[in-house]
Design an enzyme around this catalytic site. Sequence first.
Site, PDB file in Angstrom:
ATOM      1  N   MET A   1     -11.996   4.721  -0.713  1.00 38.57           N
ATOM      2  CA  MET A   1     -12.708   4.906   0.554  1.00 38.57           C
ATOM      3  C   MET A   1     -13.433   6.249   0.451  1.00 38.57           C
ATOM      4  O   MET A   1     -13.095   7.226   1.122  1.00 38.57           O
ATOM      5  CB  MET A   1     -11.707   4.886   1.716  1.00 38.57           C
ATOM      6  CG  MET A   1     -11.236   3.480   2.043  1.00 38.57           C
ATOM      7  SD  MET A   1      -9.704   3.467   2.980  1.00 38.57           S
ATOM      8  CE  MET A   1      -8.543   3.528   1.625  1.00 38.57           C
TER       9      MET A   1
ATOM     10  N   HIS B   1      -1.160  -1.175  -4.309  1.00 35.55           N
ATOM     11  CA  HIS B   1      -2.448  -0.814  -3.719  1.00 35.55           C
ATOM     12  C   HIS B   1      -2.502   0.698  -3.478  1.00 35.55           C
ATOM     13  O   HIS B   1      -1.622   1.262  -2.825  1.00 35.55           O
ATOM     14  CB  HIS B   1      -2.581  -1.579  -2.396  1.00 35.55           C
ATOM     15  CG  HIS B   1      -3.892  -1.461  -1.692  1.00 35.55           C
ATOM     16  ND1 HIS B   1      -4.978  -2.253  -1.991  1.00 35.55           N
ATOM     17  CD2 HIS B   1      -4.295  -0.655  -0.682  1.00 35.55           C
ATOM     18  CE1 HIS B   1      -5.983  -1.950  -1.184  1.00 35.55           C
ATOM     19  NE2 HIS B   1      -5.602  -0.961  -0.383  1.00 35.55           N
TER      20      HIS B   1
ATOM     21  N   SER C   1       0.834  -1.204   0.000  1.00 37.98           N
ATOM     22  CA  SER C   1       0.000   0.000   0.000  1.00 37.98           C
ATOM     23  C   SER C   1       0.870   1.255   0.000  1.00 37.98           C
ATOM     24  O   SER C   1       1.623   1.510   0.942  1.00 37.98           O
ATOM     25  CB  SER C   1      -0.910   0.012   1.225  1.00 37.98           C
ATOM     26  OG  SER C   1      -1.433   1.314   1.377  1.00 37.98           O
TER      27      SER C   1
ATOM     28  N   MET D   1      -8.949   8.421  -0.169  1.00 40.43           N
ATOM     29  CA  MET D   1      -9.857   8.740   0.951  1.00 40.43           C
ATOM     30  C   MET D   1     -10.455  10.126   0.764  1.00 40.43           C
ATOM     31  O   MET D   1      -9.783  11.030   0.251  1.00 40.43           O
ATOM     32  CB  MET D   1      -9.066   8.723   2.263  1.00 40.43           C
ATOM     33  CG  MET D   1      -8.362   7.414   2.523  1.00 40.43           C
ATOM     34  SD  MET D   1      -7.473   7.492   4.083  1.00 40.43           S
ATOM     35  CE  MET D   1      -6.573   5.940   4.008  1.00 40.43           C
TER      36      MET D   1
ATOM     37  N   MET E   1     -11.524  -5.672   5.019  1.00 37.38           N
ATOM     38  CA  MET E   1     -10.732  -4.770   5.859  1.00 37.38           C
ATOM     39  C   MET E   1     -10.469  -5.446   7.203  1.00 37.38           C
ATOM     40  O   MET E   1     -11.404  -5.885   7.878  1.00 37.38           O
ATOM     41  CB  MET E   1     -11.476  -3.457   6.098  1.00 37.38           C
ATOM     42  CG  MET E   1     -11.618  -2.561   4.879  1.00 37.38           C
ATOM     43  SD  MET E   1     -10.081  -2.241   4.000  1.00 37.38           S
ATOM     44  CE  MET E   1      -9.089  -1.464   5.277  1.00 37.38           C
TER      45      MET E   1
ATOM     46  N   HIS F   1      -8.217   1.221  -4.143  1.00 39.93           N
ATOM     47  CA  HIS F   1      -9.168   1.036  -3.025  1.00 39.93           C
ATOM     48  C   HIS F   1      -9.780   2.395  -2.723  1.00 39.93           C
ATOM     49  O   HIS F   1      -9.141   3.258  -2.120  1.00 39.93           O
ATOM     50  CB  HIS F   1      -8.390   0.477  -1.822  1.00 39.93           C
ATOM     51  CG  HIS F   1      -9.196   0.338  -0.572  1.00 39.93           C
ATOM     52  ND1 HIS F   1      -8.625   0.175   0.670  1.00 39.93           N
ATOM     53  CD2 HIS F   1     -10.539   0.331  -0.361  1.00 39.93           C
ATOM     54  CE1 HIS F   1      -9.567   0.081   1.592  1.00 39.93           C
ATOM     55  NE2 HIS F   1     -10.745   0.184   0.993  1.00 39.93           N
TER      56      HIS F   1
ATOM     57  N   ASP G   1      -6.719  -6.392   4.001  1.00 40.36           N
ATOM     58  CA  ASP G   1      -6.058  -5.080   4.092  1.00 40.36           C
ATOM     59  C   ASP G   1      -6.087  -4.545   5.525  1.00 40.36           C
ATOM     60  O   ASP G   1      -7.157  -4.283   6.074  1.00 40.36           O
ATOM     61  CB  ASP G   1      -6.827  -4.122   3.155  1.00 40.36           C
ATOM     62  CG  ASP G   1      -6.220  -2.741   3.057  1.00 40.36           C
ATOM     63  OD1 ASP G   1      -5.146  -2.509   3.626  1.00 40.36           O
ATOM     64  OD2 ASP G   1      -6.848  -1.902   2.383  1.00 40.36           O
TER      65      ASP G   1
ATOM     66  N   ASP H   1      -4.722   3.816  -1.949  1.00 40.36           N
ATOM     67  CA  ASP H   1      -5.815   4.127  -1.021  1.00 40.36           C
ATOM     68  C   ASP H   1      -6.293   5.557  -1.221  1.00 40.36           C
ATOM     69  O   ASP H   1      -5.599   6.501  -0.867  1.00 40.36           O
ATOM     70  CB  ASP H   1      -5.314   3.977   0.423  1.00 40.36           C
ATOM     71  CG  ASP H   1      -5.093   2.529   0.800  1.00 40.36           C
ATOM     72  OD1 ASP H   1      -6.068   1.749   0.718  1.00 40.36           O
ATOM     73  OD2 ASP H   1      -3.961   2.168   1.160  1.00 40.36           O
TER      74      ASP H   1
HETATM   75  C1  DX5 Z   1      -6.314   1.674   5.500  1.00 39.47           C
HETATM   76  C2  DX5 Z   1      -5.864   1.346   4.105  1.00 39.47           C
HETATM   77  C3  DX5 Z   1      -4.773   0.365   4.066  1.00 39.47           C
HETATM   78  C4  DX5 Z   1      -3.507   0.785   4.770  1.00 39.47           C
HETATM   79  C5  DX5 Z   1      -2.833  -0.443   5.310  1.00 39.47           C
HETATM   80  O1  DX5 Z   1      -7.445   2.463   5.440  1.00 39.47           O
HETATM   81  O2  DX5 Z   1      -6.937   0.834   3.342  1.00 39.47           O
HETATM   82  O3  DX5 Z   1      -4.502  -0.056   2.735  1.00 39.47           O
HETATM   83  O4  DX5 Z   1      -2.622   1.483   3.936  1.00 39.47           O
HETATM   84  O5  DX5 Z   1      -1.748  -0.074   6.078  1.00 39.47           O
HETATM   85  P1  DX5 Z   1      -1.043  -1.074   7.090  1.00 39.47           P
HETATM   86  O6  DX5 Z   1      -0.574  -2.252   6.309  1.00 39.47           O
HETATM   87  O7  DX5 Z   1       0.079  -0.238   7.652  1.00 39.47           O
HETATM   88  O8  DX5 Z   1      -2.076  -1.454   8.134  1.00 39.47           O
HETATM   89 ZN    ZN Z   2      -6.473  -0.120   1.375  1.00 41.85          ZN
END
Ligand code: DX5
Ligand code: ZN
Length: 214
Positions: A66, A31, A6, A35, A135, A64, A173, A33
Amino acid sequence: MLVSPSLLSADFGNLNKDLEMINASKADMLHLDVMDGVFVPNISFGFPVMKYVQKACNKPLDVHLMIVEPQKFVNEVKDCGAEIMNVHYEVCPHLNRVVQQIKNAGMKAGVTLNPATPVCMLQDIVADVDLVLLMSVNPGFGGQKFIGNTLNKVEELRELITKRNSKALIEVDGGVNLETGKLLKEAGADMLVAGNFVFKSEDPLMRIKELSEL
Ligand code: DX5
Ligand code: ZN
């Protein structure tokens, strides 16, 4: 084990260095993320950063989202070169339609469940999706502790996938390291996301390799 590091935990002051590391690694995907500060209590990065990553990274992109109303951005996500577009179950009242939109745009469709959303909610969509992202932390931040109940959810999802004749991959994840990764493998996961475990390490290439050999 498939591995999707990620980028959230990367050094955004020197993204090239981390992307070169990813290119040279055994990672299967990268990956990303996204947000919005509405669905989750944090804001990360958006399309301009993803467009740059698309240029500089030779791995398929696992996006991903969010965000609320992800169906508004199917074309933008496609334009950023996404191979997989993951949307959250919790923000899609018309999930079947969104899944079709993602596939019609030429991407693989992923559906993501928060830790408190039961696996059984997917029984009437699981045969239509390419991937389910479970998750194992509450989404919004890297570096959180793995929620142990995820292992039960992986087992339950594996059963549902078999029962419904689905080809969906199981991706997990949050809080993934070698210990939790091993348990997830035993429970039936296909792909692991790892942020802090990879990027905050002295030897990220080795960490990716170790995860991939699980
Ligand atoms: C959290 C993200 C993850 C995050 C995981 O909201 O969706 O992808 O980056 O990070 P680690 O592996 O550090 O928990
Ligand atoms: Zn993620």
